[in-house]
Design a protein around this motif. Structure first.
Motif, short mmCIF file in Angstrom:
data_model
loop_
_atom_site.label_atom_id
_atom_site.label_comp_id
_atom_site.label_asym_id
_atom_site.label_seq_id
_atom_site.Cartn_x
_atom_site.Cartn_y
_atom_site.Cartn_z
N MET A 24 71.75 37.84 -37.56
CA MET A 24 71.85 37.22 -36.25
C MET A 24 70.49 37.17 -35.56
SD MET A 24 74.02 35.63 -34.42
CE MET A 24 75.51 36.09 -35.31
N GLY A 25 69.69 38.21 -35.69
CA GLY A 25 68.34 38.20 -35.14
C GLY A 25 67.48 37.13 -35.77
N MET A 26 67.63 36.95 -37.09
CA MET A 26 66.89 35.91 -37.79
C MET A 26 67.28 34.53 -37.27
SD MET A 26 67.31 34.75 -41.70
CE MET A 26 68.88 34.07 -41.12
N PHE A 27 68.59 34.30 -37.03
CA PHE A 27 69.04 33.01 -36.53
C PHE A 27 68.50 32.72 -35.13
CE2 PHE A 27 72.11 30.62 -33.94
CZ PHE A 27 72.03 29.39 -34.60
N PHE A 28 68.54 33.71 -34.26
CA PHE A 28 68.02 33.51 -32.90
C PHE A 28 66.54 33.16 -32.94
CE2 PHE A 28 70.89 34.95 -29.33
CZ PHE A 28 72.06 34.86 -30.06
N ALA A 29 65.80 33.83 -33.83
CA ALA A 29 64.37 33.53 -33.97
C ALA A 29 64.17 32.12 -34.51
CB ALA A 29 63.71 34.55 -34.90
N LEU A 30 64.99 31.72 -35.47
CA LEU A 30 64.92 30.35 -36.01
C LEU A 30 65.21 29.33 -34.92
CD1 LEU A 30 66.67 30.55 -39.50
CD2 LEU A 30 64.33 29.81 -39.07
N TYR A 31 66.22 29.60 -34.12
CA TYR A 31 66.63 28.66 -33.08
C TYR A 31 65.49 28.44 -32.08
CZ TYR A 31 69.49 26.31 -29.60
OH TYR A 31 70.01 25.38 -28.71
N VAL A 32 64.87 29.51 -31.63
CA VAL A 32 63.76 29.38 -30.70
C VAL A 32 62.60 28.65 -31.37
CG1 VAL A 32 61.99 30.68 -29.43
CG2 VAL A 32 64.39 31.36 -29.30
N GLY A 33 62.37 28.94 -32.65
CA GLY A 33 61.26 28.31 -33.36
C GLY A 33 61.42 26.81 -33.50
N PHE A 34 62.64 26.35 -33.74
CA PHE A 34 62.88 24.93 -33.95
C PHE A 34 63.22 24.17 -32.68
CE2 PHE A 34 63.81 26.18 -38.45
CZ PHE A 34 62.87 25.36 -39.05
N SER B 181 50.52 30.13 -27.96
CA SER B 181 50.12 31.51 -27.72
C SER B 181 51.30 32.44 -27.48
CB SER B 181 49.15 31.58 -26.53
OG SER B 181 49.77 31.04 -25.37
N ILE B 182 52.42 31.90 -27.00
CA ILE B 182 53.58 32.75 -26.70
C ILE B 182 54.82 32.37 -27.50
CG2 ILE B 182 52.76 33.19 -24.36
CD1 ILE B 182 54.93 31.21 -23.38
N HIS B 183 54.74 31.29 -28.28
CA HIS B 183 55.94 30.81 -28.98
C HIS B 183 56.48 31.87 -29.94
CE1 HIS B 183 58.03 27.07 -30.90
NE2 HIS B 183 58.87 27.93 -30.40
N TRP B 184 55.60 32.46 -30.74
CA TRP B 184 56.05 33.44 -31.73
C TRP B 184 56.52 34.73 -31.05
CZ3 TRP B 184 53.39 38.12 -32.43
CH2 TRP B 184 52.13 38.21 -31.83
N ILE B 185 55.94 35.06 -29.91
CA ILE B 185 56.37 36.25 -29.18
C ILE B 185 57.79 36.07 -28.64
CG2 ILE B 185 55.88 37.75 -27.20
CD1 ILE B 185 52.93 37.05 -27.54
N VAL B 186 58.05 34.89 -28.06
CA VAL B 186 59.38 34.60 -27.54
C VAL B 186 60.41 34.58 -28.67
CG1 VAL B 186 60.80 32.88 -26.33
CG2 VAL B 186 58.45 33.33 -25.57
N ALA B 187 60.03 34.04 -29.83
CA ALA B 187 60.94 34.01 -30.97
C ALA B 187 61.29 35.42 -31.45
CB ALA B 187 60.32 33.20 -32.11
N ILE B 188 60.31 36.31 -31.45
CA ILE B 188 60.57 37.71 -31.83
C ILE B 188 61.53 38.36 -30.84
CG2 ILE B 188 59.52 40.00 -31.99
CD1 ILE B 188 57.07 38.69 -33.22
N LEU B 189 61.29 38.15 -29.55
CA LEU B 189 62.17 38.71 -28.53
C LEU B 189 63.58 38.14 -28.65
CD1 LEU B 189 59.76 38.69 -25.44
CD2 LEU B 189 60.40 40.63 -26.89
N ALA B 190 63.68 36.86 -28.99
CA ALA B 190 64.99 36.25 -29.20
C ALA B 190 65.72 36.91 -30.37
CB ALA B 190 64.84 34.75 -29.45
N GLY B 191 64.96 37.25 -31.42
CA GLY B 191 65.56 37.96 -32.55
C GLY B 191 66.14 39.30 -32.13
N ALA B 192 65.42 40.02 -31.26
CA ALA B 192 65.93 41.29 -30.75
C ALA B 192 67.21 41.08 -29.95
CB ALA B 192 64.87 41.97 -29.88
N VAL B 193 67.26 40.01 -29.14
CA VAL B 193 68.45 39.72 -28.34
C VAL B 193 69.64 39.42 -29.25
CG1 VAL B 193 69.47 38.10 -26.70
CG2 VAL B 193 67.15 38.93 -26.35
N GLY B 194 69.41 38.65 -30.31
CA GLY B 194 70.50 38.35 -31.25
C GLY B 194 71.07 39.60 -31.88
N GLY B 195 70.20 40.50 -32.32
CA GLY B 195 70.66 41.75 -32.91
C GLY B 195 71.37 42.63 -31.90
#
Length: 389
Positions: free
Chosen positions: A104-114, A121-135
């Protein structure tokens, strides 16, 4: 004379505490389990292909040193799932749902990425945080069931592995932006959302630094803060902690949320990593198979005695022999030989205290401590008789 006896007794107590003490005991037990696991793996190789056993064992034991970047890359997700499982263990919970939380964390990160357009500068940071939220979301539900309805977390979390897997696969396959139909896997992520690489010749990236920092932070929280103490107290005895004024139900839910967030970060670190192909990223193939990194995290947590620092080292070790195991195929061995070695290591780790006690007896017998204890006991008895007279 009495002072000398007391000094001797103090030394023996210190010796015993050093052997049975938490950190050293865990290290010695893990080391013995690793040695026994490697010996067993060598015996299996010797039975399977005797003439190549020595070379195959060398690949398993030392092959990872030639692929150190890949060792750290593959250690990153299992470090996070290991921290997830180990953290829950410390709180008296068995989070067997790390695979679902990871997915689920991987999916949330994918969703933010796409789907989200953000500055690089912040896109990958937000995607990581989204992964934490999914988990965290996927850990919250078993936590609620456990805290409010007293439903065993093993049952709910393992079922949510399947629910999460099928749900993520369905949502990915229904998205033309994320899914590449002709190759039955996700598209490459934009470079802006990929975690910065540390080297150019392997997949290792900043994720391993972040994962280690999270492990150290977790250790500080558990050992040095009131919050960590309350969580551990709730794990030891929920009713006693509630009697002492701690909120047991809230702490159970919070524990599962944090554990889920850690596993979700593992999924984000894995999918957001740049691949060895220049300009590309890692991809996900929705083939309805539960993520193995979640279950490997259980092995990592057990080998590390659920200690955050121990889990850091055990994840690197497991990744090391896995990379070496893939090289063993060069001399005719199947990569599954590593699964055998890891399984044996974890099996012996389950008997950590028994093995540690046996080691302590062996050291005492070699150093003559048992004989000294008897002499000291006789002197103390004679001294007591004289005092009585």
């Amino acid at each position: 004379m009495q002072d000398k006896i007391n000094s001797n007794n103090k030394n023996k107590i210190d010796f015993k505490n050093r052997i049975y003490g938490g950190g050293l005991a865990s290290f010695l037990s893990a080391l013995m389990a690793i040695i026994l696991g490697l010996v067993f793996g060598f015996l299996v190789m010797l039975i399977a292909i005797p003439e190549n056993a020595l070379m195959g064992f060398r690949y398993v034991a030392f092959g990872g040193f030639n692929r150190i970047g890949d060792v750290f890359y593959f250690a990153t997700p299992i470090l996070m799932t290991g921290l997830s499982v180990g953290f829950a263990f410390k709180m008296g919970l068995f989070n067997i749902g790390a695979s679902g939380q990871y997915t689920m964390g991987m999916f949330f990160a994918l969703y933010v990425g796409f789907m989200w357009k953000l500055p690089p500068s912040i896109h990958w940071i937000v995607a990581i945080l989204a992964g934490a939220v999914g988990g965290m979301l996927w850990g919250f539900i078993p936590g609620v069931f456990k805290a409010l309805l007293n439903v065993n977390e093993v049952i709910t979390s393992i079922m949510f592995n399947y629910i999460g897997m099928y749900l993520v696969d369905m949502m990915i396959q229904r998205s033309s932006t994320m899914y590449k139909f002709d190759q039955t896997r996700t598209n490459y992520l934009p470079s802006s959302v990929q975690i910065p690489a540390l080297t150019t010749n392997s997949n290792v990236n900043l994720g391993i630094i972040l994962a280690i920092a999270i492990g150290i932070l977790l250790y500080i929280i558990l050992k040095k803060t009131t919050f960590g103490y309350e969580l551990k107290a709730t794990g030891f005895n929920k009713f006693a902690s509630e009697y002492a004024g701690m909120r047991g139900k809230k702490n159970i839910i919070l524990t599962m949320v944090i554990a889920g967030g850690l596993a979700g970060l593992g999924g984000a670190f894995a999918i957001l990593a740049p691949s060895a192909i220049a300009g590309s990223s890692m991809t996900y193939e929705p083939i309805n198979i539960i993520a193995s990194n979640g279950f490997t995290g259980i092995a990592v947590a057990l080998l590390g005695s659920s200690h955050p620092i121990g889990i850091i080292f055990s994840s690197v070790f497991i990744s090391h022999i896995q990379r070496g195991g893939t090289l063993a195929s060069l001399v005719g061995y199947k990569p599954e030989i590593i699964d055998v070695v890891v399984a044996v290591i974890i099996y012996f780790s389950a008997f950590a205290m028994v093995m540690n006690e046996a080691l302590a007896r062996f050291i005492k017998s070699r150093t003559g401590k048992g004989h000294d204890d008897k002499i000291t006991g006789d002197k103390v008895s004679n001294n007591n008789i004289k005092e009585a007279e």
